[in-house]
Design an enzyme around this catalytic site. Structure first.
Site, PDB file in Angstrom:
ATOM      1  N   GLU A 159     -55.948  31.665  41.293  1.00  0.00           N
ATOM      2  CA  GLU A 159     -57.287  32.272  41.137  1.00  0.00           C
ATOM      3  C   GLU A 159     -57.764  33.098  42.330  1.00  0.00           C
ATOM      4  OE1 GLU A 159     -59.977  29.141  40.036  1.00  0.00           O
ATOM      5  OE2 GLU A 159     -58.861  28.642  38.236  1.00  0.00           O
ATOM      6  N   GLU A 275     -52.455  26.161  31.433  1.00  0.00           N
ATOM      7  CA  GLU A 275     -53.582  25.208  31.319  1.00  0.00           C
ATOM      8  C   GLU A 275     -54.271  25.388  29.979  1.00  0.00           C
ATOM      9  OE1 GLU A 275     -56.160  25.448  34.768  1.00  0.00           O
ATOM     10  OE2 GLU A 275     -54.462  25.824  36.090  1.00  0.00           O
TER      11      GLU A 275
HETATM   12  C1  XIL Z   1     -59.715  21.049  37.056  1.00  0.00           C
HETATM   13  C2  XIL Z   1     -59.453  19.582  36.746  1.00  0.00           C
HETATM   14  O1  XIL Z   1     -59.061  19.463  35.402  1.00  0.00           O
HETATM   15  C3  XIL Z   1     -60.723  18.782  36.997  1.00  0.00           C
HETATM   16  O2  XIL Z   1     -60.463  17.385  36.836  1.00  0.00           O
HETATM   17  C4  XIL Z   1     -61.247  19.044  38.397  1.00  0.00           C
HETATM   18  O3  XIL Z   1     -62.481  18.374  38.589  1.00  0.00           O
HETATM   19  C5  XIL Z   1     -61.450  20.537  38.626  1.00  0.00           C
HETATM   20  O4  XIL Z   1     -60.223  21.202  38.370  1.00  0.00           O
HETATM   21  N1  XIL Z   1     -58.210  25.906  36.843  1.00  0.00           N
HETATM   22  C6  XIL Z   1     -57.256  25.203  37.530  1.00  0.00           C
HETATM   23  C7  XIL Z   1     -57.241  23.720  37.462  1.00  0.00           C
HETATM   24  O5  XIL Z   1     -56.353  25.826  38.092  1.00  0.00           O
HETATM   25  O6  XIL Z   1     -56.756  23.147  38.635  1.00  0.00           O
HETATM   26  C8  XIL Z   1     -58.609  23.170  37.143  1.00  0.00           C
HETATM   27  O7  XIL Z   1     -58.498  21.760  36.974  1.00  0.00           O
HETATM   28  C9  XIL Z   1     -59.153  23.846  35.909  1.00  0.00           C
HETATM   29  C10 XIL Z   1     -59.330  25.321  36.140  1.00  0.00           C
END
Ligand code: XIL
Length: 478
Positions: A159, A275
């Site tokens: 990101e 994701e």
């Molecule tokens: C999220 C997790 O799922 C949560 O438990 C945590 O509180 C915040 O992060 N993008 C990403 C992930 O790359 O690492 C994130 O994961 C979601 C958004």
């Protein structure tokens, strides 16, 4: 209805003969990973609470790649200088070693859940970037070495691109394409190059990824492309692009998904969907406000959700040559980071597979490339002078609906057990859609579902079934 549609229908109304609709006696593969064996790996993000007996079975049946949801993030592993917390990551990695499931590493550099201390001195001032690079290099080497036997790829940088770039205006140049994080303030975009260089040094075997959300957005995908291209042109070892895939039931469109994959594939040989979840509200992307009200999920939302999943997997199957893995972000709605009322995954809060799970798993490969013959004619049961609905010689039905205010339009007819045919708004402002396959010949009652409300199709004649006046369509027999 054929046998399969009956089985899917029974699933929707909650009657199952066995834990899954389709037993192995039908030679249908047993889990998602088996169904996608010829396409890509199917992964799941896990946290340390996901190892009940029931969850382990779900994981082992369905997934062949594991990501730590949080446990491998720098802020978890190395929150302060000299403090190393390996417990969570080790537990998940050891379970994967025991079960011979390889892992995606997530992540080494991110503006969130980061080892912030690396950027500051004891007075809380930013350190010279060289000091930061030394610390980062040592961190990347330590972590990658510990898991190099089990982790096959890493999200090296997560990101780093902005969601909105300020356009050029008058004498003002355009704003930066990068996220204005502390990392960027300290190093400009150089931290991206350094992180990839250190990662390649630490484990030359691991595939190295740049990972981001909203990666199908036209502007953001261009910025991601430009950044990766610039890095690669100057020799930075980036092997692939991770498209996070936090989507929703209304978007992105499959045209945007395809366009982004093709754009990235022209630059890197590996694309991972990293994701995946599809939420029931309109938000998209990585860090937004979530609806967490404990709402019941209405049936029409379930149809839209299943449709977005099936269309997405159909699209991803087309790009199997460049997509290596599709990872779901959490195992079930029970522990999704979005909350169960967002209904985001294929397993519900009771860990039961949704209808969307069966539709994604039990796809028929020959349908992926089969398009209906374009000999559509107005249905014989239309209102006078009405062109739509139409039917073709194979029994497909095509609908066109004028509903400018609607957010979603579903036709209650479908051959595939999805509960309906979802229409999408065309550039001409009409809602368009064609059934996923041929309908049984003969007369069918149907109706439209506009944002959950039931209406008749103004193009078709109305017929009384046992409950109400419904629209009618005739699929001609051969
Ligand atoms: C999220 C997790 O799922 C949560 O438990 C945590 O509180 C915040 O992060 N993008 C990403 C992930 O790359 O690492 C994130 O994961 C979601 C958004």
């Amino acid at each position: 209805m054929n046998v399969k549609s009956i089985a899917i229908y029974l699933c929707i109304i909650g009657i199952t003969a066995s834990p899954c609709c389709f037993g192995q006696e039908n030679n249908v593969p047993s889990g998602l990973k088996d169904a996608y064996n010829d396409y890509f790996k199917v992964g799941v993000a896990l946290n340390t609470h996901n190892f009940s007996e029931e969850e382990q079975k779900l994981i082992l049946d369905n997934f062949n790649s594991v990501t730590c949801e949080n446990a491998m993030k720098p802020g978890e592993i190395n929150p302060r200088e000299g403090v190393w917390q390996w417990e969570g990551a080790d537990r998940i990695a050891n379970w994967c070693r025991q079960h011979k499931i390889s892992m995606r590493g997530h992540c080494l550099v991110w503006h969130n859940q980061f080892a912030e201390w690396m950027m500051y001195d004891q007075k809380g001032e930013l350190v010279p970037k060289e000091v930061f690079y030394q610390r980062l290099r040592s961190y990347i080497h330590t972590v990658m070495n510990r898991y190099k036997d089990i982790v096959y790829c890493w999200d090296v940088v997560n990101e780093a691109i902005t969601d909105q770039q300020r356009p050029a205006w008058g004498n003002q140049p355009a704003g930066t394409p990068y996220r204005e994080s502390k990392l960027y303030e300290l190093c400009g975009d150089e931290f991206i190059a350094k992180a990839f260089e250190y990662a390649r040094e630490a484990d030359p075997e691991a595939l190295l990824f740049y990972n981001d959300y909203n990666a199908t957005d036209k502007g953001k995908s261009q910025r991601i492309y430009d950044m990766v291209k610039k890095m690669k042109d100057s020799g930075v070892p980036i092997d692939g692009i991770g498209m996070q895939g936090h989507y929703n039931i209304y978007g992105p469109s499959m045209d945007d998904v395809s366009a982004a994959i093709e754009k990235y594939a022209s630059l890197v040989p590996h694309i991972h969907i990293t994701e995946l979840d599809i939420r029931a509200n309109e938000e998209m992307g990585g860090q937004l406000q979530f609806s967490r009200q404990n709402e019941e999920i209405k049936p029409y939302i379930q149809i839209l959700h299943a449709y977005q999943y099936t269309q997405l997997f159909k699209t991803l199957r087309r790009y199997k040559d460049v997509i290596d893995v599709v990872t779901f972000w959490n195992l079930s709605d029970r522990d999704s980071w979005l909350g169960a009322s967002n209904y985001p995954l294929l397993f519900d809060r009771e860990l039961k597979p949704k209808n969307a799970y069966h539709l994604v798993k039990n796809f028929e490969p020959y349908r992926d490339d089969s398009l209906p013959t374009e000999d559509f004619q107005p249905s014989a049961l239309n209102q006078p002078e009405q062109e739509y609905p139409m039917v073709n010689s194979e029994g497909y039905a095509r609908f066109r609906i004028d509903a400018p205010q609607a957010k979603s339009v579903i036709v209650s007819l479908s051959p595939e057990g999805s509960g309906g045919t979802v229409l999408r708004k065309g550039k001409d402002g009409y809602w368009w859609g064609t059934t996923d396959g041929p309908l049984e010949p003969g007369f069918h009652y149907y109706h439209l579902i506009l944002d959950g409300g039931i209406f008749n199709d103004p193009g078709a004649l109305n017929y009384f079934d046992s409950h109400r006046w419904e629209s009618g369509i005739e699929i001609p027999a051969h």
